[in-house]
Design a protein around this motif. Structure first.
Motif, PDB file in Angstrom:
ATOM      1  N   GLY A 163       0.816  -1.214   0.000  1.00 13.93           N
ATOM      2  CA  GLY A 163       0.000   0.000   0.000  1.00 13.93           C
ATOM      3  C   GLY A 163       0.849   1.263   0.000  1.00 13.93           C
ATOM      4  N   ARG A 164       1.939   1.242   0.780  1.00 16.75           N
ATOM      5  CA  ARG A 164       2.815   2.409   0.832  1.00 16.75           C
ATOM      6  C   ARG A 164       3.532   2.624  -0.507  1.00 16.75           C
ATOM      7  N   LEU A 165       3.956   1.528  -1.126  1.00 17.94           N
ATOM      8  CA  LEU A 165       4.641   1.648  -2.418  1.00 17.94           C
ATOM      9  C   LEU A 165       3.715   2.199  -3.494  1.00 17.94           C
ATOM     10  N   VAL A 166       2.487   1.688  -3.517  1.00 20.26           N
ATOM     11  CA  VAL A 166       1.510   2.205  -4.489  1.00 20.26           C
ATOM     12  C   VAL A 166       1.236   3.675  -4.209  1.00 20.26           C
ATOM     13  N   TRP A 167       1.081   4.027  -2.920  1.00 21.03           N
ATOM     14  CA  TRP A 167       0.836   5.411  -2.506  1.00 21.03           C
ATOM     15  C   TRP A 167       1.958   6.315  -3.045  1.00 21.03           C
ATOM     16  N   ILE A 168       3.222   5.900  -2.807  1.00 17.39           N
ATOM     17  CA  ILE A 168       4.364   6.720  -3.222  1.00 17.39           C
ATOM     18  C   ILE A 168       4.400   6.866  -4.735  1.00 17.39           C
ATOM     19  N   PHE A 169       4.175   5.767  -5.446  1.00 16.68           N
ATOM     20  CA  PHE A 169       4.253   5.817  -6.904  1.00 16.68           C
ATOM     21  C   PHE A 169       3.169   6.728  -7.486  1.00 16.68           C
ATOM     22  N   VAL A 170       1.927   6.521  -7.057  1.00 14.25           N
ATOM     23  CA  VAL A 170       0.814   7.315  -7.600  1.00 14.25           C
ATOM     24  C   VAL A 170       0.955   8.773  -7.203  1.00 14.25           C
ATOM     25  N   ALA A 171       1.249   9.032  -5.925  1.00 10.12           N
ATOM     26  CA  ALA A 171       1.376  10.418  -5.464  1.00 10.12           C
ATOM     27  C   ALA A 171       2.549  11.113  -6.146  1.00 10.12           C
ATOM     28  N   GLY A 172       3.660  10.396  -6.344  1.00  8.31           N
ATOM     29  CA  GLY A 172       4.804  11.004  -7.009  1.00  8.31           C
ATOM     30  C   GLY A 172       4.477  11.437  -8.427  1.00  8.31           C
ATOM     31  N   ILE A 173       3.772  10.577  -9.172  1.00  4.38           N
ATOM     32  CA  ILE A 173       3.365  10.932 -10.536  1.00  4.38           C
ATOM     33  C   ILE A 173       2.441  12.150 -10.513  1.00  4.38           C
ATOM     34  N   LEU A 174       1.483  12.163  -9.585  1.00  2.00           N
ATOM     35  CA  LEU A 174       0.525  13.273  -9.519  1.00  2.00           C
ATOM     36  C   LEU A 174       1.209  14.583  -9.153  1.00  2.00           C
ATOM     37  N   PHE A 175       2.121  14.543  -8.164  1.00  2.00           N
ATOM     38  CA  PHE A 175       2.826  15.770  -7.776  1.00  2.00           C
ATOM     39  C   PHE A 175       3.647  16.312  -8.943  1.00  2.00           C
ATOM     40  N   PHE A 176       4.338  15.417  -9.648  1.00  2.00           N
ATOM     41  CA  PHE A 176       5.140  15.865 -10.779  1.00  2.00           C
ATOM     42  C   PHE A 176       4.261  16.469 -11.871  1.00  2.00           C
ATOM     43  N   CYS A 177       3.169  15.780 -12.208  1.00  2.77           N
ATOM     44  CA  CYS A 177       2.303  16.260 -13.294  1.00  2.77           C
ATOM     45  C   CYS A 177       1.713  17.622 -12.957  1.00  2.77           C
ATOM     46  N   TYR A 178       1.330  17.819 -11.684  1.00  2.00           N
ATOM     47  CA  TYR A 178       0.770  19.120 -11.295  1.00  2.00           C
ATOM     48  C   TYR A 178       1.834  20.213 -11.426  1.00  2.00           C
ATOM     49  N   PHE A 179       3.041  19.915 -10.920  1.00  5.11           N
ATOM     50  CA  PHE A 179       4.129  20.898 -11.012  1.00  5.11           C
ATOM     51  C   PHE A 179       4.510  21.178 -12.459  1.00  5.11           C
ATOM     52  N   TRP A 180       4.653  20.118 -13.268  1.00  2.00           N
ATOM     53  CA  TRP A 180       5.097  20.282 -14.653  1.00  2.00           C
ATOM     54  C   TRP A 180       4.051  21.006 -15.493  1.00  2.00           C
ATOM     55  N   GLY A 181       2.794  20.958 -15.059  1.00  2.00           N
ATOM     56  CA  GLY A 181       1.755  21.703 -15.754  1.00  2.00           C
ATOM     57  C   GLY A 181       1.972  23.200 -15.685  1.00  2.00           C
ATOM     58  N   PHE A 182       2.723  23.673 -14.667  1.00  2.00           N
ATOM     59  CA  PHE A 182       3.066  25.097 -14.583  1.00  2.00           C
ATOM     60  C   PHE A 182       4.348  25.391 -15.352  1.00  2.00           C
ATOM     61  N   VAL A 183       5.263  24.417 -15.384  1.00  2.00           N
ATOM     62  CA  VAL A 183       6.499  24.618 -16.138  1.00  2.00           C
ATOM     63  C   VAL A 183       6.224  24.606 -17.637  1.00  2.00           C
ATOM     64  N   LYS A 184       5.383  23.648 -18.075  1.00  2.93           N
ATOM     65  CA  LYS A 184       5.025  23.523 -19.489  1.00  2.93           C
ATOM     66  C   LYS A 184       3.500  23.545 -19.621  1.00  2.93           C
ATOM     67  N   PRO A 185       2.897  24.707 -19.517  1.00  6.32           N
ATOM     68  CA  PRO A 185       1.432  24.772 -19.519  1.00  6.32           C
ATOM     69  C   PRO A 185       0.787  24.633 -20.890  1.00  6.32           C
ATOM     70  N   GLY A 186       1.579  24.687 -21.950  1.00  2.00           N
ATOM     71  CA  GLY A 186       0.974  24.652 -23.292  1.00  2.00           C
ATOM     72  C   GLY A 186       0.604  26.056 -23.722  1.00  2.00           C
ATOM     73  N   HIS A 187      -0.445  26.161 -24.535  1.00  2.00           N
ATOM     74  CA  HIS A 187      -0.854  27.463 -25.076  1.00  2.00           C
ATOM     75  C   HIS A 187      -1.479  28.313 -23.989  1.00  2.00           C
ATOM     76  N   ARG A 188      -1.117  29.561 -23.954  1.00  2.00           N
ATOM     77  CA  ARG A 188      -1.677  30.501 -22.995  1.00  2.00           C
ATOM     78  C   ARG A 188      -2.775  31.300 -23.668  1.00  2.00           C
ATOM     79  N   LYS A 189      -3.987  31.103 -23.180  1.00  2.56           N
ATOM     80  CA  LYS A 189      -5.131  31.746 -23.828  1.00  2.56           C
ATOM     81  C   LYS A 189      -5.632  32.970 -23.068  1.00  2.56           C
ATOM     82  N   MET A 190      -5.197  33.076 -21.811  1.00  3.01           N
ATOM     83  CA  MET A 190      -5.719  34.167 -20.999  1.00  3.01           C
ATOM     84  C   MET A 190      -4.624  35.198 -20.775  1.00  3.01           C
TER      85      MET A 190
END
Length: 503
Positions: free
Chosen positions: A208-235
């Protein structure tokens, strides 16, 4: 793109992914199997450090509203370590993440919306969902890249691959060996020479802890990287504007000034008639003069919710009217609507006071509870909002939307820290001293925040409360005791109860 630039970008992405998994490891250590406590505020600090680890020199939130919102988020996260009120803990469970996502969208968001602009919510949602999900494949590409990129020396490349392989295989081996040992007695016996902790590893928890770390790590990275590489800026960034333009964009509603004035005249006629009748007995209740021969309970209950509802409707009218006020083309029309708005605010104030007086009367008769306390706080909050609206009518220099946002956040933090349970206990004790009436069963429902006050009351004035407090101690003793779940209110309550009941 130069080789140097590409190498820096690669190192940045690998660092971000490694940081995400480090944060995920801390997250499972702080929260897995623990109730919220001091660990909550520790994690929020770690989360902020991760999200801004690449922007240490350019924090947009390091001043003004960004810094204010950071303080609000951290103060609310500290309530899990300081207080024990279940209602606020449930509310803060929603409020802290929500405010955090809004803060990060304001500080780093692709839309760069102003903090008072409703489009900030849209930008926060885009980052939380769309821009995060699009980087899930990115995380796996970086994992692959970290093991395949050339470092100039084949030995370094090989060593890196070996290190990554060991890091991935070790937790997997722990799970596999534990599963096999549980499934086959002969295999388990063969491992008897291995230290006992190896064969007794908690398989379910480890997995359970390993799954927690793996899933949470991917989610934290994706959230952070969404600010580094947000794609097209429309606003586009919202330019600075005066209060009138700002409120019109924020509210987003338009109404013709003449229509608004007609509406205000109509409702004000009704409100003035109501207030005139209200004054005939508004203050009389305190001298025992009740309308229509009603009892205190009937008077206190009658019309309370309706008065509060009408006050909320009046706030909506105020927002619409102030928007119309910004579109005035003639001074005469502006003065006319301003006068009508003052009447509206005055009548709303009288209605609010009437509802407030009914609530106080009801509490004197039936005691103090969570709901009644929160209604008290909400009505005081509405009164402050009315005062701000009245000042805004006088001068358009007051940014109404900004003031409402800031005051609302301050009010919410304040009501978290004011000590609701302790105040409710004190008010019920005062009522007992005056009337001899008390509800011990309800006092037991209060959280640990109220226990020191109740313990003192039981010791000095009401010893019959001790059996209830003994039950409270038993309930508190069942709370999880890991340091991650440390809570000052529960600690202080157990200390007071031990001193009172173990004598």
């Amino acid at each position: 793109m130069s080789p140097n630039h590409g190498s820096m970008a690669t190192r940045r992405s690998i660092t971000a992914l490694a940081g995400a998994f480090a944060l995920a490891f801390a997250n499972q250590y702080l929260f897995y199997g623990h109730v919220f406590g001091v660990a909550y505020s520790i994690f929020m600090l770690l989360l902020y450090a991760y999200v801004f680890h690449d922007r240490r020199d350019r924090w947009r939130e390091a001043n003004g509203f960004g810094l204010f919102l950071f303080v609000v988020v951290m103060l609310l996260s500290f309530t899990y370590a300081l207080f024990d009120n279940p209602a606020f803990q449930a509310l803060d469970f929603l409020a802290v993440p929500t405010l955090f996502f809004l803060h990060i969208a304001y500080a780093r968001g692709a839309g760069r919306a102003a903090w008072w602009d409703v489009r900030l919510i849209e930008d926060a949602l885009k980052h939380f969902v769309a821009r995060s999900l699009r980087h899930v494949p990115t995380a796996f590409r970086i994992m692959k890249l970290s093991t395949s990129r050339k470092n100039g020396l084949s030995n370094n490349k090989t060593a890196l691959k070996v290190a990554v392989g060991l890091a991935l295989s070790l937790p997997l081996l722990l799970v596999i060996v534990s599963l096999l040992a549980s499934a086959d007695g002969v295999f388990e016996k063969a491992l008897s020479s291995v230290p006992s902790w190896w064969s007794n590893l908690p398989v379910g928890e480890t997995f359970g802890r390993l799954v927690w770390i793996f899933v949470a790590g991917i989610l934290f990275f994706c959230y952070f990287w969404g600010f580094v590489k947000p794609g097209h800026r429309k606003m586009a960034t919202v330019p600075e504007a005066g209060a009138d333009d700002e409120e019109q964009r924020a509210v987003g509603l338009r109404i013709d000034p003449i229509i608004m004035m007609t509406l205000l005249v109509s409702v004000n006629i009704v409100y003035v008639l109501f207030v005139v009748l209200q004054f005939t007995y508004l203050f009389g209740a305190w001298q025992g003069e009740l309308p229509d021969g009603k009892t205190y309970a009937e008077y206190a209950r009658s019309g309370f919710l309706e008065l509060v509802a009408v006050t909320l409707i009046n706030f909506a009218l105020l927002m619409l009217a102030l928007t119309a006020l910004g579109e005035m083309t003639t001074a005469r029309l502006r003065r006319a609507i301003s006068s009508l708005l003052y009447v509206l605010v005055g009548c709303s104030g009288v209605m609010l006071y009437s509802a407030y007086s009914r609530l106080i009367l009801y509490e004197d008769m039936y005691g103090y509870t969570y709901i009644r306390f929160l209604v008290h706080a909400f009505m005081i909050y509405l009164a402050i909002m009315l005062i701000i609206a009245a000042v805004r009518i006088r001068t358009s220099a007051i940014p109404l939307v900004k003031c409402y946002i800031v005051v609302s956040l301050i009010a919410y933090v304040f009501v978290n820290y004011v000590g609701m349970d302790r105040i409710i206990a004190e008010k019920n004790i005062e009522r007992y001293r005056e009337s001899g009436k008390i509800d011990p069963a309800y006092l037991l429902e209060l959280s640990a925040d109220a226990v020191p006050t109740l313990a003192k009351f039981a010791k000095n004035e009401y010893p019959n409360l001790k059996p209830n407090l003994d039950l409270k101690r038993q309930t508190l003793s069942y709370k999880e005791r890991g340091w991650q779940s440390f809570n000052w209110a529960r600690h202080a309550a157990m200390k007071e109860l031990d001193q009172l009941l173990d004598k």
